[in-house]
Motif scaffolding. Structure first.
Motif, short mmCIF file in Angstrom:
data_model
loop_
_atom_site.label_atom_id
_atom_site.label_comp_id
_atom_site.label_asym_id
_atom_site.label_seq_id
_atom_site.Cartn_x
_atom_site.Cartn_y
_atom_site.Cartn_z
N ALA A 653 5.28 -12.34 3.65
CA ALA A 653 5.08 -13.60 2.81
C ALA A 653 5.20 -13.24 1.35
O ALA A 653 4.98 -12.10 0.70
N ALA A 654 5.52 -14.09 0.66
CA ALA A 654 5.70 -14.02 -1.10
C ALA A 654 4.19 -14.36 -1.37
O ALA A 654 3.56 -15.10 -1.28
N THR A 655 3.58 -13.02 -2.15
CA THR A 655 2.19 -13.13 -2.46
C THR A 655 2.32 -12.75 -3.96
O THR A 655 3.19 -12.16 -4.63
N TYR A 656 1.34 -12.89 -4.76
CA TYR A 656 0.90 -12.20 -5.88
C TYR A 656 -0.60 -11.65 -5.69
O TYR A 656 -1.67 -12.43 -5.43
N PRO A 657 -0.73 -10.53 -5.99
CA PRO A 657 0.64 -9.42 -6.53
C PRO A 657 1.78 -9.35 -5.43
O PRO A 657 1.46 -9.61 -4.30
N PRO A 658 2.88 -9.01 -6.19
CA PRO A 658 3.88 -9.29 -5.38
C PRO A 658 4.21 -8.10 -4.04
O PRO A 658 4.32 -8.46 -3.32
N VAL A 659 3.56 -6.78 -4.47
CA VAL A 659 3.82 -5.86 -3.29
C VAL A 659 2.26 -5.56 -2.91
O VAL A 659 1.37 -4.86 -3.55
N LEU A 660 2.06 -5.64 -1.53
CA LEU A 660 0.87 -5.30 -0.97
C LEU A 660 0.81 -4.06 -0.49
O LEU A 660 1.75 -3.51 0.11
N PRO A 661 -0.29 -3.18 -0.42
CA PRO A 661 -0.18 -1.70 0.17
C PRO A 661 -0.28 -2.02 1.62
O PRO A 661 -0.63 -2.89 2.20
N GLN A 662 -0.21 -0.68 2.21
CA GLN A 662 -0.46 -0.66 3.62
C GLN A 662 -1.77 -0.34 4.09
O GLN A 662 -2.64 0.13 3.29
N VAL A 663 -2.38 -1.48 4.88
CA VAL A 663 -3.70 -1.15 5.45
C VAL A 663 -3.93 0.00 5.81
O VAL A 663 -5.42 0.36 5.91
N ASP A 664 -3.18 0.79 6.34
CA ASP A 664 -3.69 2.28 6.89
C ASP A 664 -3.43 3.27 5.71
O ASP A 664 -3.76 4.49 6.10
N ASP A 665 -3.44 2.97 4.48
CA ASP A 665 -3.48 3.86 3.50
C ASP A 665 -4.66 3.34 2.70
O ASP A 665 -4.38 2.80 1.54
N PRO A 666 -5.93 3.57 2.94
CA PRO A 666 -7.14 3.19 2.16
C PRO A 666 -7.06 3.47 0.55
O PRO A 666 -7.69 2.77 -0.02
N GLU A 667 -6.52 4.57 0.39
CA GLU A 667 -6.62 5.13 -1.01
C GLU A 667 -5.69 4.07 -1.88
O GLU A 667 -6.06 3.69 -2.98
N ALA A 668 -4.26 3.65 -1.42
CA ALA A 668 -3.45 2.87 -1.90
C ALA A 668 -4.32 1.53 -2.13
O ALA A 668 -4.32 0.73 -3.03
N VAL A 669 -5.08 0.98 -1.13
CA VAL A 669 -5.85 -0.20 -1.19
C VAL A 669 -7.00 -0.23 -2.11
O VAL A 669 -7.08 -1.26 -2.87
N ALA A 670 -7.60 1.13 -2.22
CA ALA A 670 -8.63 1.08 -2.99
C ALA A 670 -7.92 0.66 -4.54
O ALA A 670 -8.53 0.38 -5.50
N ALA A 671 -6.82 1.59 -4.90
CA ALA A 671 -6.30 1.56 -6.14
C ALA A 671 -5.90 0.04 -6.41
O ALA A 671 -5.87 -0.50 -7.42
N PHE A 672 -5.40 -0.63 -5.59
CA PHE A 672 -5.01 -2.39 -5.37
C PHE A 672 -6.24 -2.88 -5.90
O PHE A 672 -6.09 -3.87 -6.90
N ALA A 673 -7.61 -2.76 -5.21
CA ALA A 673 -8.57 -3.50 -5.53
C ALA A 673 -9.11 -3.26 -7.10
O ALA A 673 -9.46 -4.10 -7.88
N VAL A 674 -9.15 -1.98 -7.59
CA VAL A 674 -9.07 -1.69 -9.03
C VAL A 674 -8.51 -2.16 -9.76
O VAL A 674 -8.93 -2.63 -10.88
N THR A 675 -7.14 -2.55 -9.53
CA THR A 675 -6.12 -3.11 -10.28
C THR A 675 -6.11 -4.63 -10.58
O THR A 675 -5.81 -5.32 -11.58
N TYR A 676 -6.49 -5.14 -9.48
CA TYR A 676 -6.37 -6.78 -9.34
C TYR A 676 -7.79 -7.45 -9.26
O TYR A 676 -7.74 -8.56 -9.01
N MET A 677 -8.72 -6.71 -9.57
CA MET A 677 -10.16 -7.53 -9.43
C MET A 677 -10.42 -8.15 -10.69
O MET A 677 -9.69 -8.04 -11.72
N THR A 678 -11.27 -9.08 -10.59
CA THR A 678 -11.80 -9.93 -11.69
C THR A 678 -13.08 -10.41 -11.84
O THR A 678 -13.62 -10.36 -10.38
N SER A 679 -13.67 -10.65 -12.72
CA SER A 679 -15.20 -11.20 -12.58
C SER A 679 -15.39 -12.48 -12.01
O SER A 679 -14.29 -13.42 -12.18
#
Length: 759
Positions: A653-679
């Motif tokens: 699917a076309a998403t934003y953020p454009p590139v989603l990490p692999q779910v079996d790479d938890p550290e990449a997912v954690a980096a994604f969470a830190v990068t795209y979080m908001t209050s």
């Protein structure tokens, strides 16, 4: 509110794929609410392990009147309740609380000074510095002291024609409800707060309360946007929030974890959604969500999103001379936002804590330290893993855009990055940044006019408006008038093509669309090095560098990580049923594979089968975690500039953020969470009970002063705090009524006793 059946049914099924049990309309727990079109039963209660339909606070029987705090103030829109007892003054800003002080008793709050509010107040920006001594001839010590005392008196009790003062009568009390940010700032200005804070801003101490402004808690949201393929007009789309909600525990070891509990191996995941026009927009304008957090306060970022917001207000003038030509560049971005649907994770009870601080130059620092607590970060990682699996599961394939050249994520990213470069290199950007809030205050319509040659010109404007208008004019000229030659042809064609590809057809097809998508991302970041240098100048990025760990701490953290890394691969695929056969769903929780979990990635396989709160997690120093979290932030920046899907990606699917990490790479997912979080702006805790206020919510060290807002909460509520705060406000009100009655009775008894004694 009416539900979008087509979208909601797919969302509900995607959650059921993740183990959530549906609440059906026939269920007894759903009988109080009628949700005939959703396929799900609705309830106002939390049902662990379930997915259910949401309940709106807008009353459709009263023209969608919002049932929130308004119900206590207004009987109906514009009709105040209890006009004989309650006077509501809107658009006013309280400067400070005024105290009567003596050497023998605590300072007593007696008045407040207030004035008409401005946009700057809401920024927030804070207190002016104390008045400097006037320069002049040298005077004697007594004259100097008297002069300074008069200046301080004028500053504390301002003689400003715009200021008004309201004072207590009889046994009255001042109760502050300015919120978790403005309540401590108001008290700082009034001389109440930590000693160091008061000294920094030069305010004489009335009452030293060291914990005021600390313990700041806020909830974060991490969204993944998809984009509907329908070609409805904006006015035919309905904004919707929380049509479907779910709550469920998930992790490698949730057995025995209570409904209200979380551990490092088991998270309570909650999921909600936003969709339709003007819903995502407000969040985006306020948070600059399309950029990583450390760059969102860069002057160019402010310029970008204020420009897009400006153009959104001009869309009604399309096709007329009142429509600024430069706004053509953001039409695609605005269309994508109107068609977006956002699934999001949010923290239930955040454990991370921050602070509010006022600096002597008037700058306000609001630092919530998002995801700086290990539990919060682990929860967010598992929450995002679940979101990605929902998106990749294919339930939305026939209604959302697929990955393809020129799809919404590429168009949005290209627009934001191009505007950022344009604004960041504008010579007058620093002046523009200072004027942003001032520009908004003016009623003059900031519209671009045209010469006979259809060239954009400057309308008449005040000096405050000129920097903004110059930037618009320069941007228009750089775009070549009505054309946008800088936009890649594939992106431009996709934005203008009313016939968008079918998601089902794109799902699982040849790699050509994905290759074209990655090629377009590469074009977006052709100036990536310049972008990185510009982003590095952001204030948040500079603050983060100043607070980096020492080399020795970083070295120790790296050694710890290196020791654990080889062990993290020992959780073999055949070691657990959840790794071999997939997640295991029970009634209230889902057991996931340890090998793909953030806990194992962080602490190694030695903790795979130990208790939920393994000793390895307790033994590590906080500094090591902070260093690791900082590394995730750096990795997230690299993800932001990534132009290729990770190997083996299941993203279609076309998403934003454009590139989603692999779910079996938890550290990449954690980096994604830190990068795209908001209050989510659920700020609380800065005047906590037991630390700043007592059990009757009175500010410690003072008299006649109490607080009744989210700042008194020691811990954020599990979900939206509105209902809790309404209940808390009513409780505090009743408490004050009883206290007043008790004082009145005591005064009456004292008077009677005095009269008897006189006889």
């Amino acid at each position: 509110m009416p539900q979008d059946t087509q979208y909601v049914s797919r969302l509900a099924m995607s959650l059921q794929d993740e183990g959530y049990k549906p609440l059906f309309p026939s269920d007894e727990r759903a009988k109080d609410f009628n949700c005939p079109r959703s396929g799900l039963g609705c309830t106002a209660k939390i049902l662990p392990g379930h997915v259910w339909g949401g309940v709106t606070v807008f009353d459709k029987e009263k023209n969608f009147f919002r049932n929130a705090a308004d119900v206590f103030v207004y009987e109906a829109p514009g009709v105040p309740a209890h006009p004989d007892r309650l006077l509501v003054k809107t658009e006013q800003f309280v400067e400070r609380v005024l105290f009567a002080t003596s050497k023998v008793s605590q300072p007593r709050a007696v008045c407040v000074s207030y004035r008409p509010s401005s946009a700057e107040d809401m920024a927030p920006i804070g207190l002016d510095a104390p008045p400097p001594q006037k320069t002049g001839e040298s005077r004697g010590l007594l004259s100097s002291l008297l002069s300074y005392a008069l200046q301080m008196l004028e500053w504390i009790w301002p003689n400003d024609s715009s200021l008004e003062i309201a004072c207590l009568r009889g046994q009255g009390e001042i109760i502050l409800s300015a919120g978790a940010v403005h309540t401590p700032l108001l008290l700082f200005r009034s001389g109440v707060g930590p000693q160091e804070q008061l000294q920094e801003i030069g305010v004489p101490a009335v009452a030293v309360v060291e914990e005021l402004g600390r313990n700041l808690s806020d909830r974060i949201l991490i969204p993944i946007q998809m984009f509907q393929k329908d070609n409805k007009r904006k006015e035919d789309r309905n904004p919707r929030v929380c049509q479907v909600l779910g709550a469920r525990h998930q992790g490698p070891h949730c057995d025995g974890v209570g409904i209200n509990e979380r551990t490092l191996k088991c998270s309570l995941l909650t999921t909600e959604e936003l969709s339709g026009p003007n819903v995502i927009h407000g969040l985006l304008w306020a948070s600059h969500l399309l950029l990583p957090p450390s760059w969102r306060d860069h002057p160019a970022a402010h310029a970008v999103f204020n420009f897009v917001r400006f153009c959104e207000g001009k869309m009604k003038f399309q096709g007329t001379l009142q429509y600024p030509p430069a706004c053509m560049f953001v039409e695609g971005l605005l269309d994508c936002l109107d068609r977006s649907i956002s699934l999001f994770y949010f923290t239930t009870e955040p454990k991370s804590r921050g602070y509010i601080r006022q600096h002597k130059d008037g700058r306000v620092e609001v630092e919530a330290n998002y995801l700086k607590n290990e539990q919060d970060l682990f929860d967010a990682t598992r929450g995002v893993q679940s979101l990605i699996q929902q998106v990749n599961g294919g339930r939305f394939a026939d209604i959302v855009e697929p990955l393809q050249p020129g799809s919404c994520p590429v168009l949005m990213l290209y627009t934001v990055v191009s505007l950022f470069l344009d604004f960041a290199q504008a010579a007058d950007l620093p002046q523009y940044e200072k004027q942003l809030l001032s520009v908004r205050r003016h009623s003059t319509d900031l519209q671009t006019h045209h010469h006979e040659q259809a060239r954009a010109t400057m309308p008449s404007a005040s000096e405050d408006e000129l920097p903004f208008l110059r930037l618009i004019q320069n941007l228009t000229e750089s775009r070549g008038g009505l054309k946008n030659e800088k936009q890649p042809s594939a992106i431009r064609a996709a934005a203008n093509d009313p016939e968008r590809s079918e998601g089902a057809a794109a799902h699982g097809t040849a790699a050509q669309p994905v290759e074209g998508f990655e090629e377009d991302l590469g074009k977006v970041f052709k100036d990536r090095e310049k972008l990185k240098r510009l982003f590095e100048n952001g204030g948040a990025q500079q603050r983060r560098r100043r607070t980096n760990m020492s080399p020795e701490t970083t070295k120790q953290s790296s050694q710890k990580k290196d020791e654990l890394a080889p062990q993290s691969r020992v959780c073999a695929a055949d070691a657990e049923p959840a790794c071999k056969d997939g997640p295991i769903h029970s009634d209230v929780y889902t057991t996931t594979c340890s090998a793909h979990d953030i806990f194992t990635k962080r602490y190694g396989s030695s903790a795979c089968y130990s208790s939920p709160d393994a000793s390895t997690a307790q033994a590590e120093s906080p500094e090591s975690f902070i260093s690791w979290q900082a590394g995730l932030a750096e990795a997230g920046i690299q993800q932001f500039f990534g132009e290729r899907l990770p190997p083996g990606s299941g993203q279609w699917a076309a998403t934003y953020p454009p590139v989603l990490p692999q779910v079996d790479d938890p550290e990449a997912v954690a980096a994604f969470a830190v990068t795209y979080m908001t209050s989510i702006w659920h700020l609380a805790g800065t005047a906590a009970v037991g630390h700043v206020v007592d059990h009757e919510f009175r500010v410690m060290g003072t008299k006649n002063l109490s607080i009744a807002d989210a700042s008194v909460l020691n811990q954020m509520t599990r979900l939206n705090p509105t209902a809790t705060l309404l209940t808390l406000g009513r409780y505090i009100g009743l408490l004050k009524v009883k206290s007043s009655e008790r004082n009145t009775n005591n005064d009456r008894k004292s008077g009677e006793h005095g009269r008897k004694g006189g006889l």
